[in-house]
Design a protein around this motif. Structure first.
Motif, PDB file in Angstrom:
ATOM      1  N   GLN A 155      72.861 -12.298  51.905  1.00 38.01           N
ATOM      2  CA  GLN A 155      72.614 -11.208  53.037  1.00 38.01           C
ATOM      3  C   GLN A 155      71.144 -11.189  53.502  1.00 38.01           C
ATOM      4  OE1 GLN A 155      73.366  -7.275  51.485  1.00 38.01           O
ATOM      5  NE2 GLN A 155      75.667  -7.626  51.210  1.00 38.01           N
ATOM      6  N   GLY A 184      78.466  -9.461  49.336  1.00 40.55           N
ATOM      7  CA  GLY A 184      78.279  -9.620  50.891  1.00 40.55           C
ATOM      8  C   GLY A 184      77.944 -10.958  51.179  1.00 40.55           C
ATOM      9  N   TRP A 185      77.915 -11.961  50.406  1.00 40.68           N
ATOM     10  CA  TRP A 185      77.426 -13.388  50.686  1.00 40.68           C
ATOM     11  C   TRP A 185      78.642 -14.021  51.673  1.00 40.68           C
ATOM     12  CZ3 TRP A 185      74.892 -15.846  45.609  1.00 40.68           C
ATOM     13  CH2 TRP A 185      73.869 -15.251  45.478  1.00 40.68           C
ATOM     14  N   ARG A 216      74.706 -12.855  61.015  1.00 41.95           N
ATOM     15  CA  ARG A 216      74.235 -13.769  60.182  1.00 41.95           C
ATOM     16  C   ARG A 216      75.023 -15.140  60.419  1.00 41.95           C
ATOM     17  NH1 ARG A 216      75.329 -12.758  54.216  1.00 41.95           N
ATOM     18  NH2 ARG A 216      76.525 -11.176  54.919  1.00 41.95           N
TER      19      ARG A 216
END
Length: 126
Positions: A18, A54-55, A81
């Motif tokens: 994250q 949440g990776w 991201r």
């Protein structure tokens, strides 16, 4: 989330945290997960890490092909991201496949899809 320079992609498997860090994975993701409980807590598999932490799971193959497994393709922070990683690695990838854990289907991206943030988001969000 303020993001500095995008981490550089290389052949192999990675986690994109994250915070935007790219963590290399030697071998298979699940073997790495089992040997790094200090980083992943009670996560036992790729799905757990993607959904609970949440990776983003990143796999870089030959010929510039990249696979990204994301928690969801509609979350602005996740999209940021993905965009940051891909924009910062232009020329190092040709095709990116973005798969989502929260819905069926995927988005296939090419460099020209980074022409504008709006275009990229429209493709990612389906």
């Amino acid at each position: 989330m303020p993001m500095g320079e995008a981490p550089k992609l290389a052949h192999g498997a990675f986690w994109l945290t994250q915070e935007g860090a790219l963590i290399p994975v030697a071998g298979f993701h699940e073997a790495w997960i089992a040997s790094h409980p200090e980083l992943v807590g009670d996560c036992r598999n790729v799905s757990d890490v993607v959904l609970k932490l949440g990776w983003i799971s990143v796999a870089v193959f030959s010929e510039g092909y990249v696979e990204l497994l994301v928690p969801g393709r509609r979350d602005p922070a996740i999209l940021d991201r993905v965009e940051h990683l891909l924009r910062g690695n232009r020329g190092l990838w040709k095709t990116a496949l973005v798969m989502s854990m929260d819905e069926e289907g995927y988005a296939r991206l090419k460099d020209e899809d980074l022409a504008s943030p709006e275009r990229l988001r429209a493709i990612l969000e389906g």
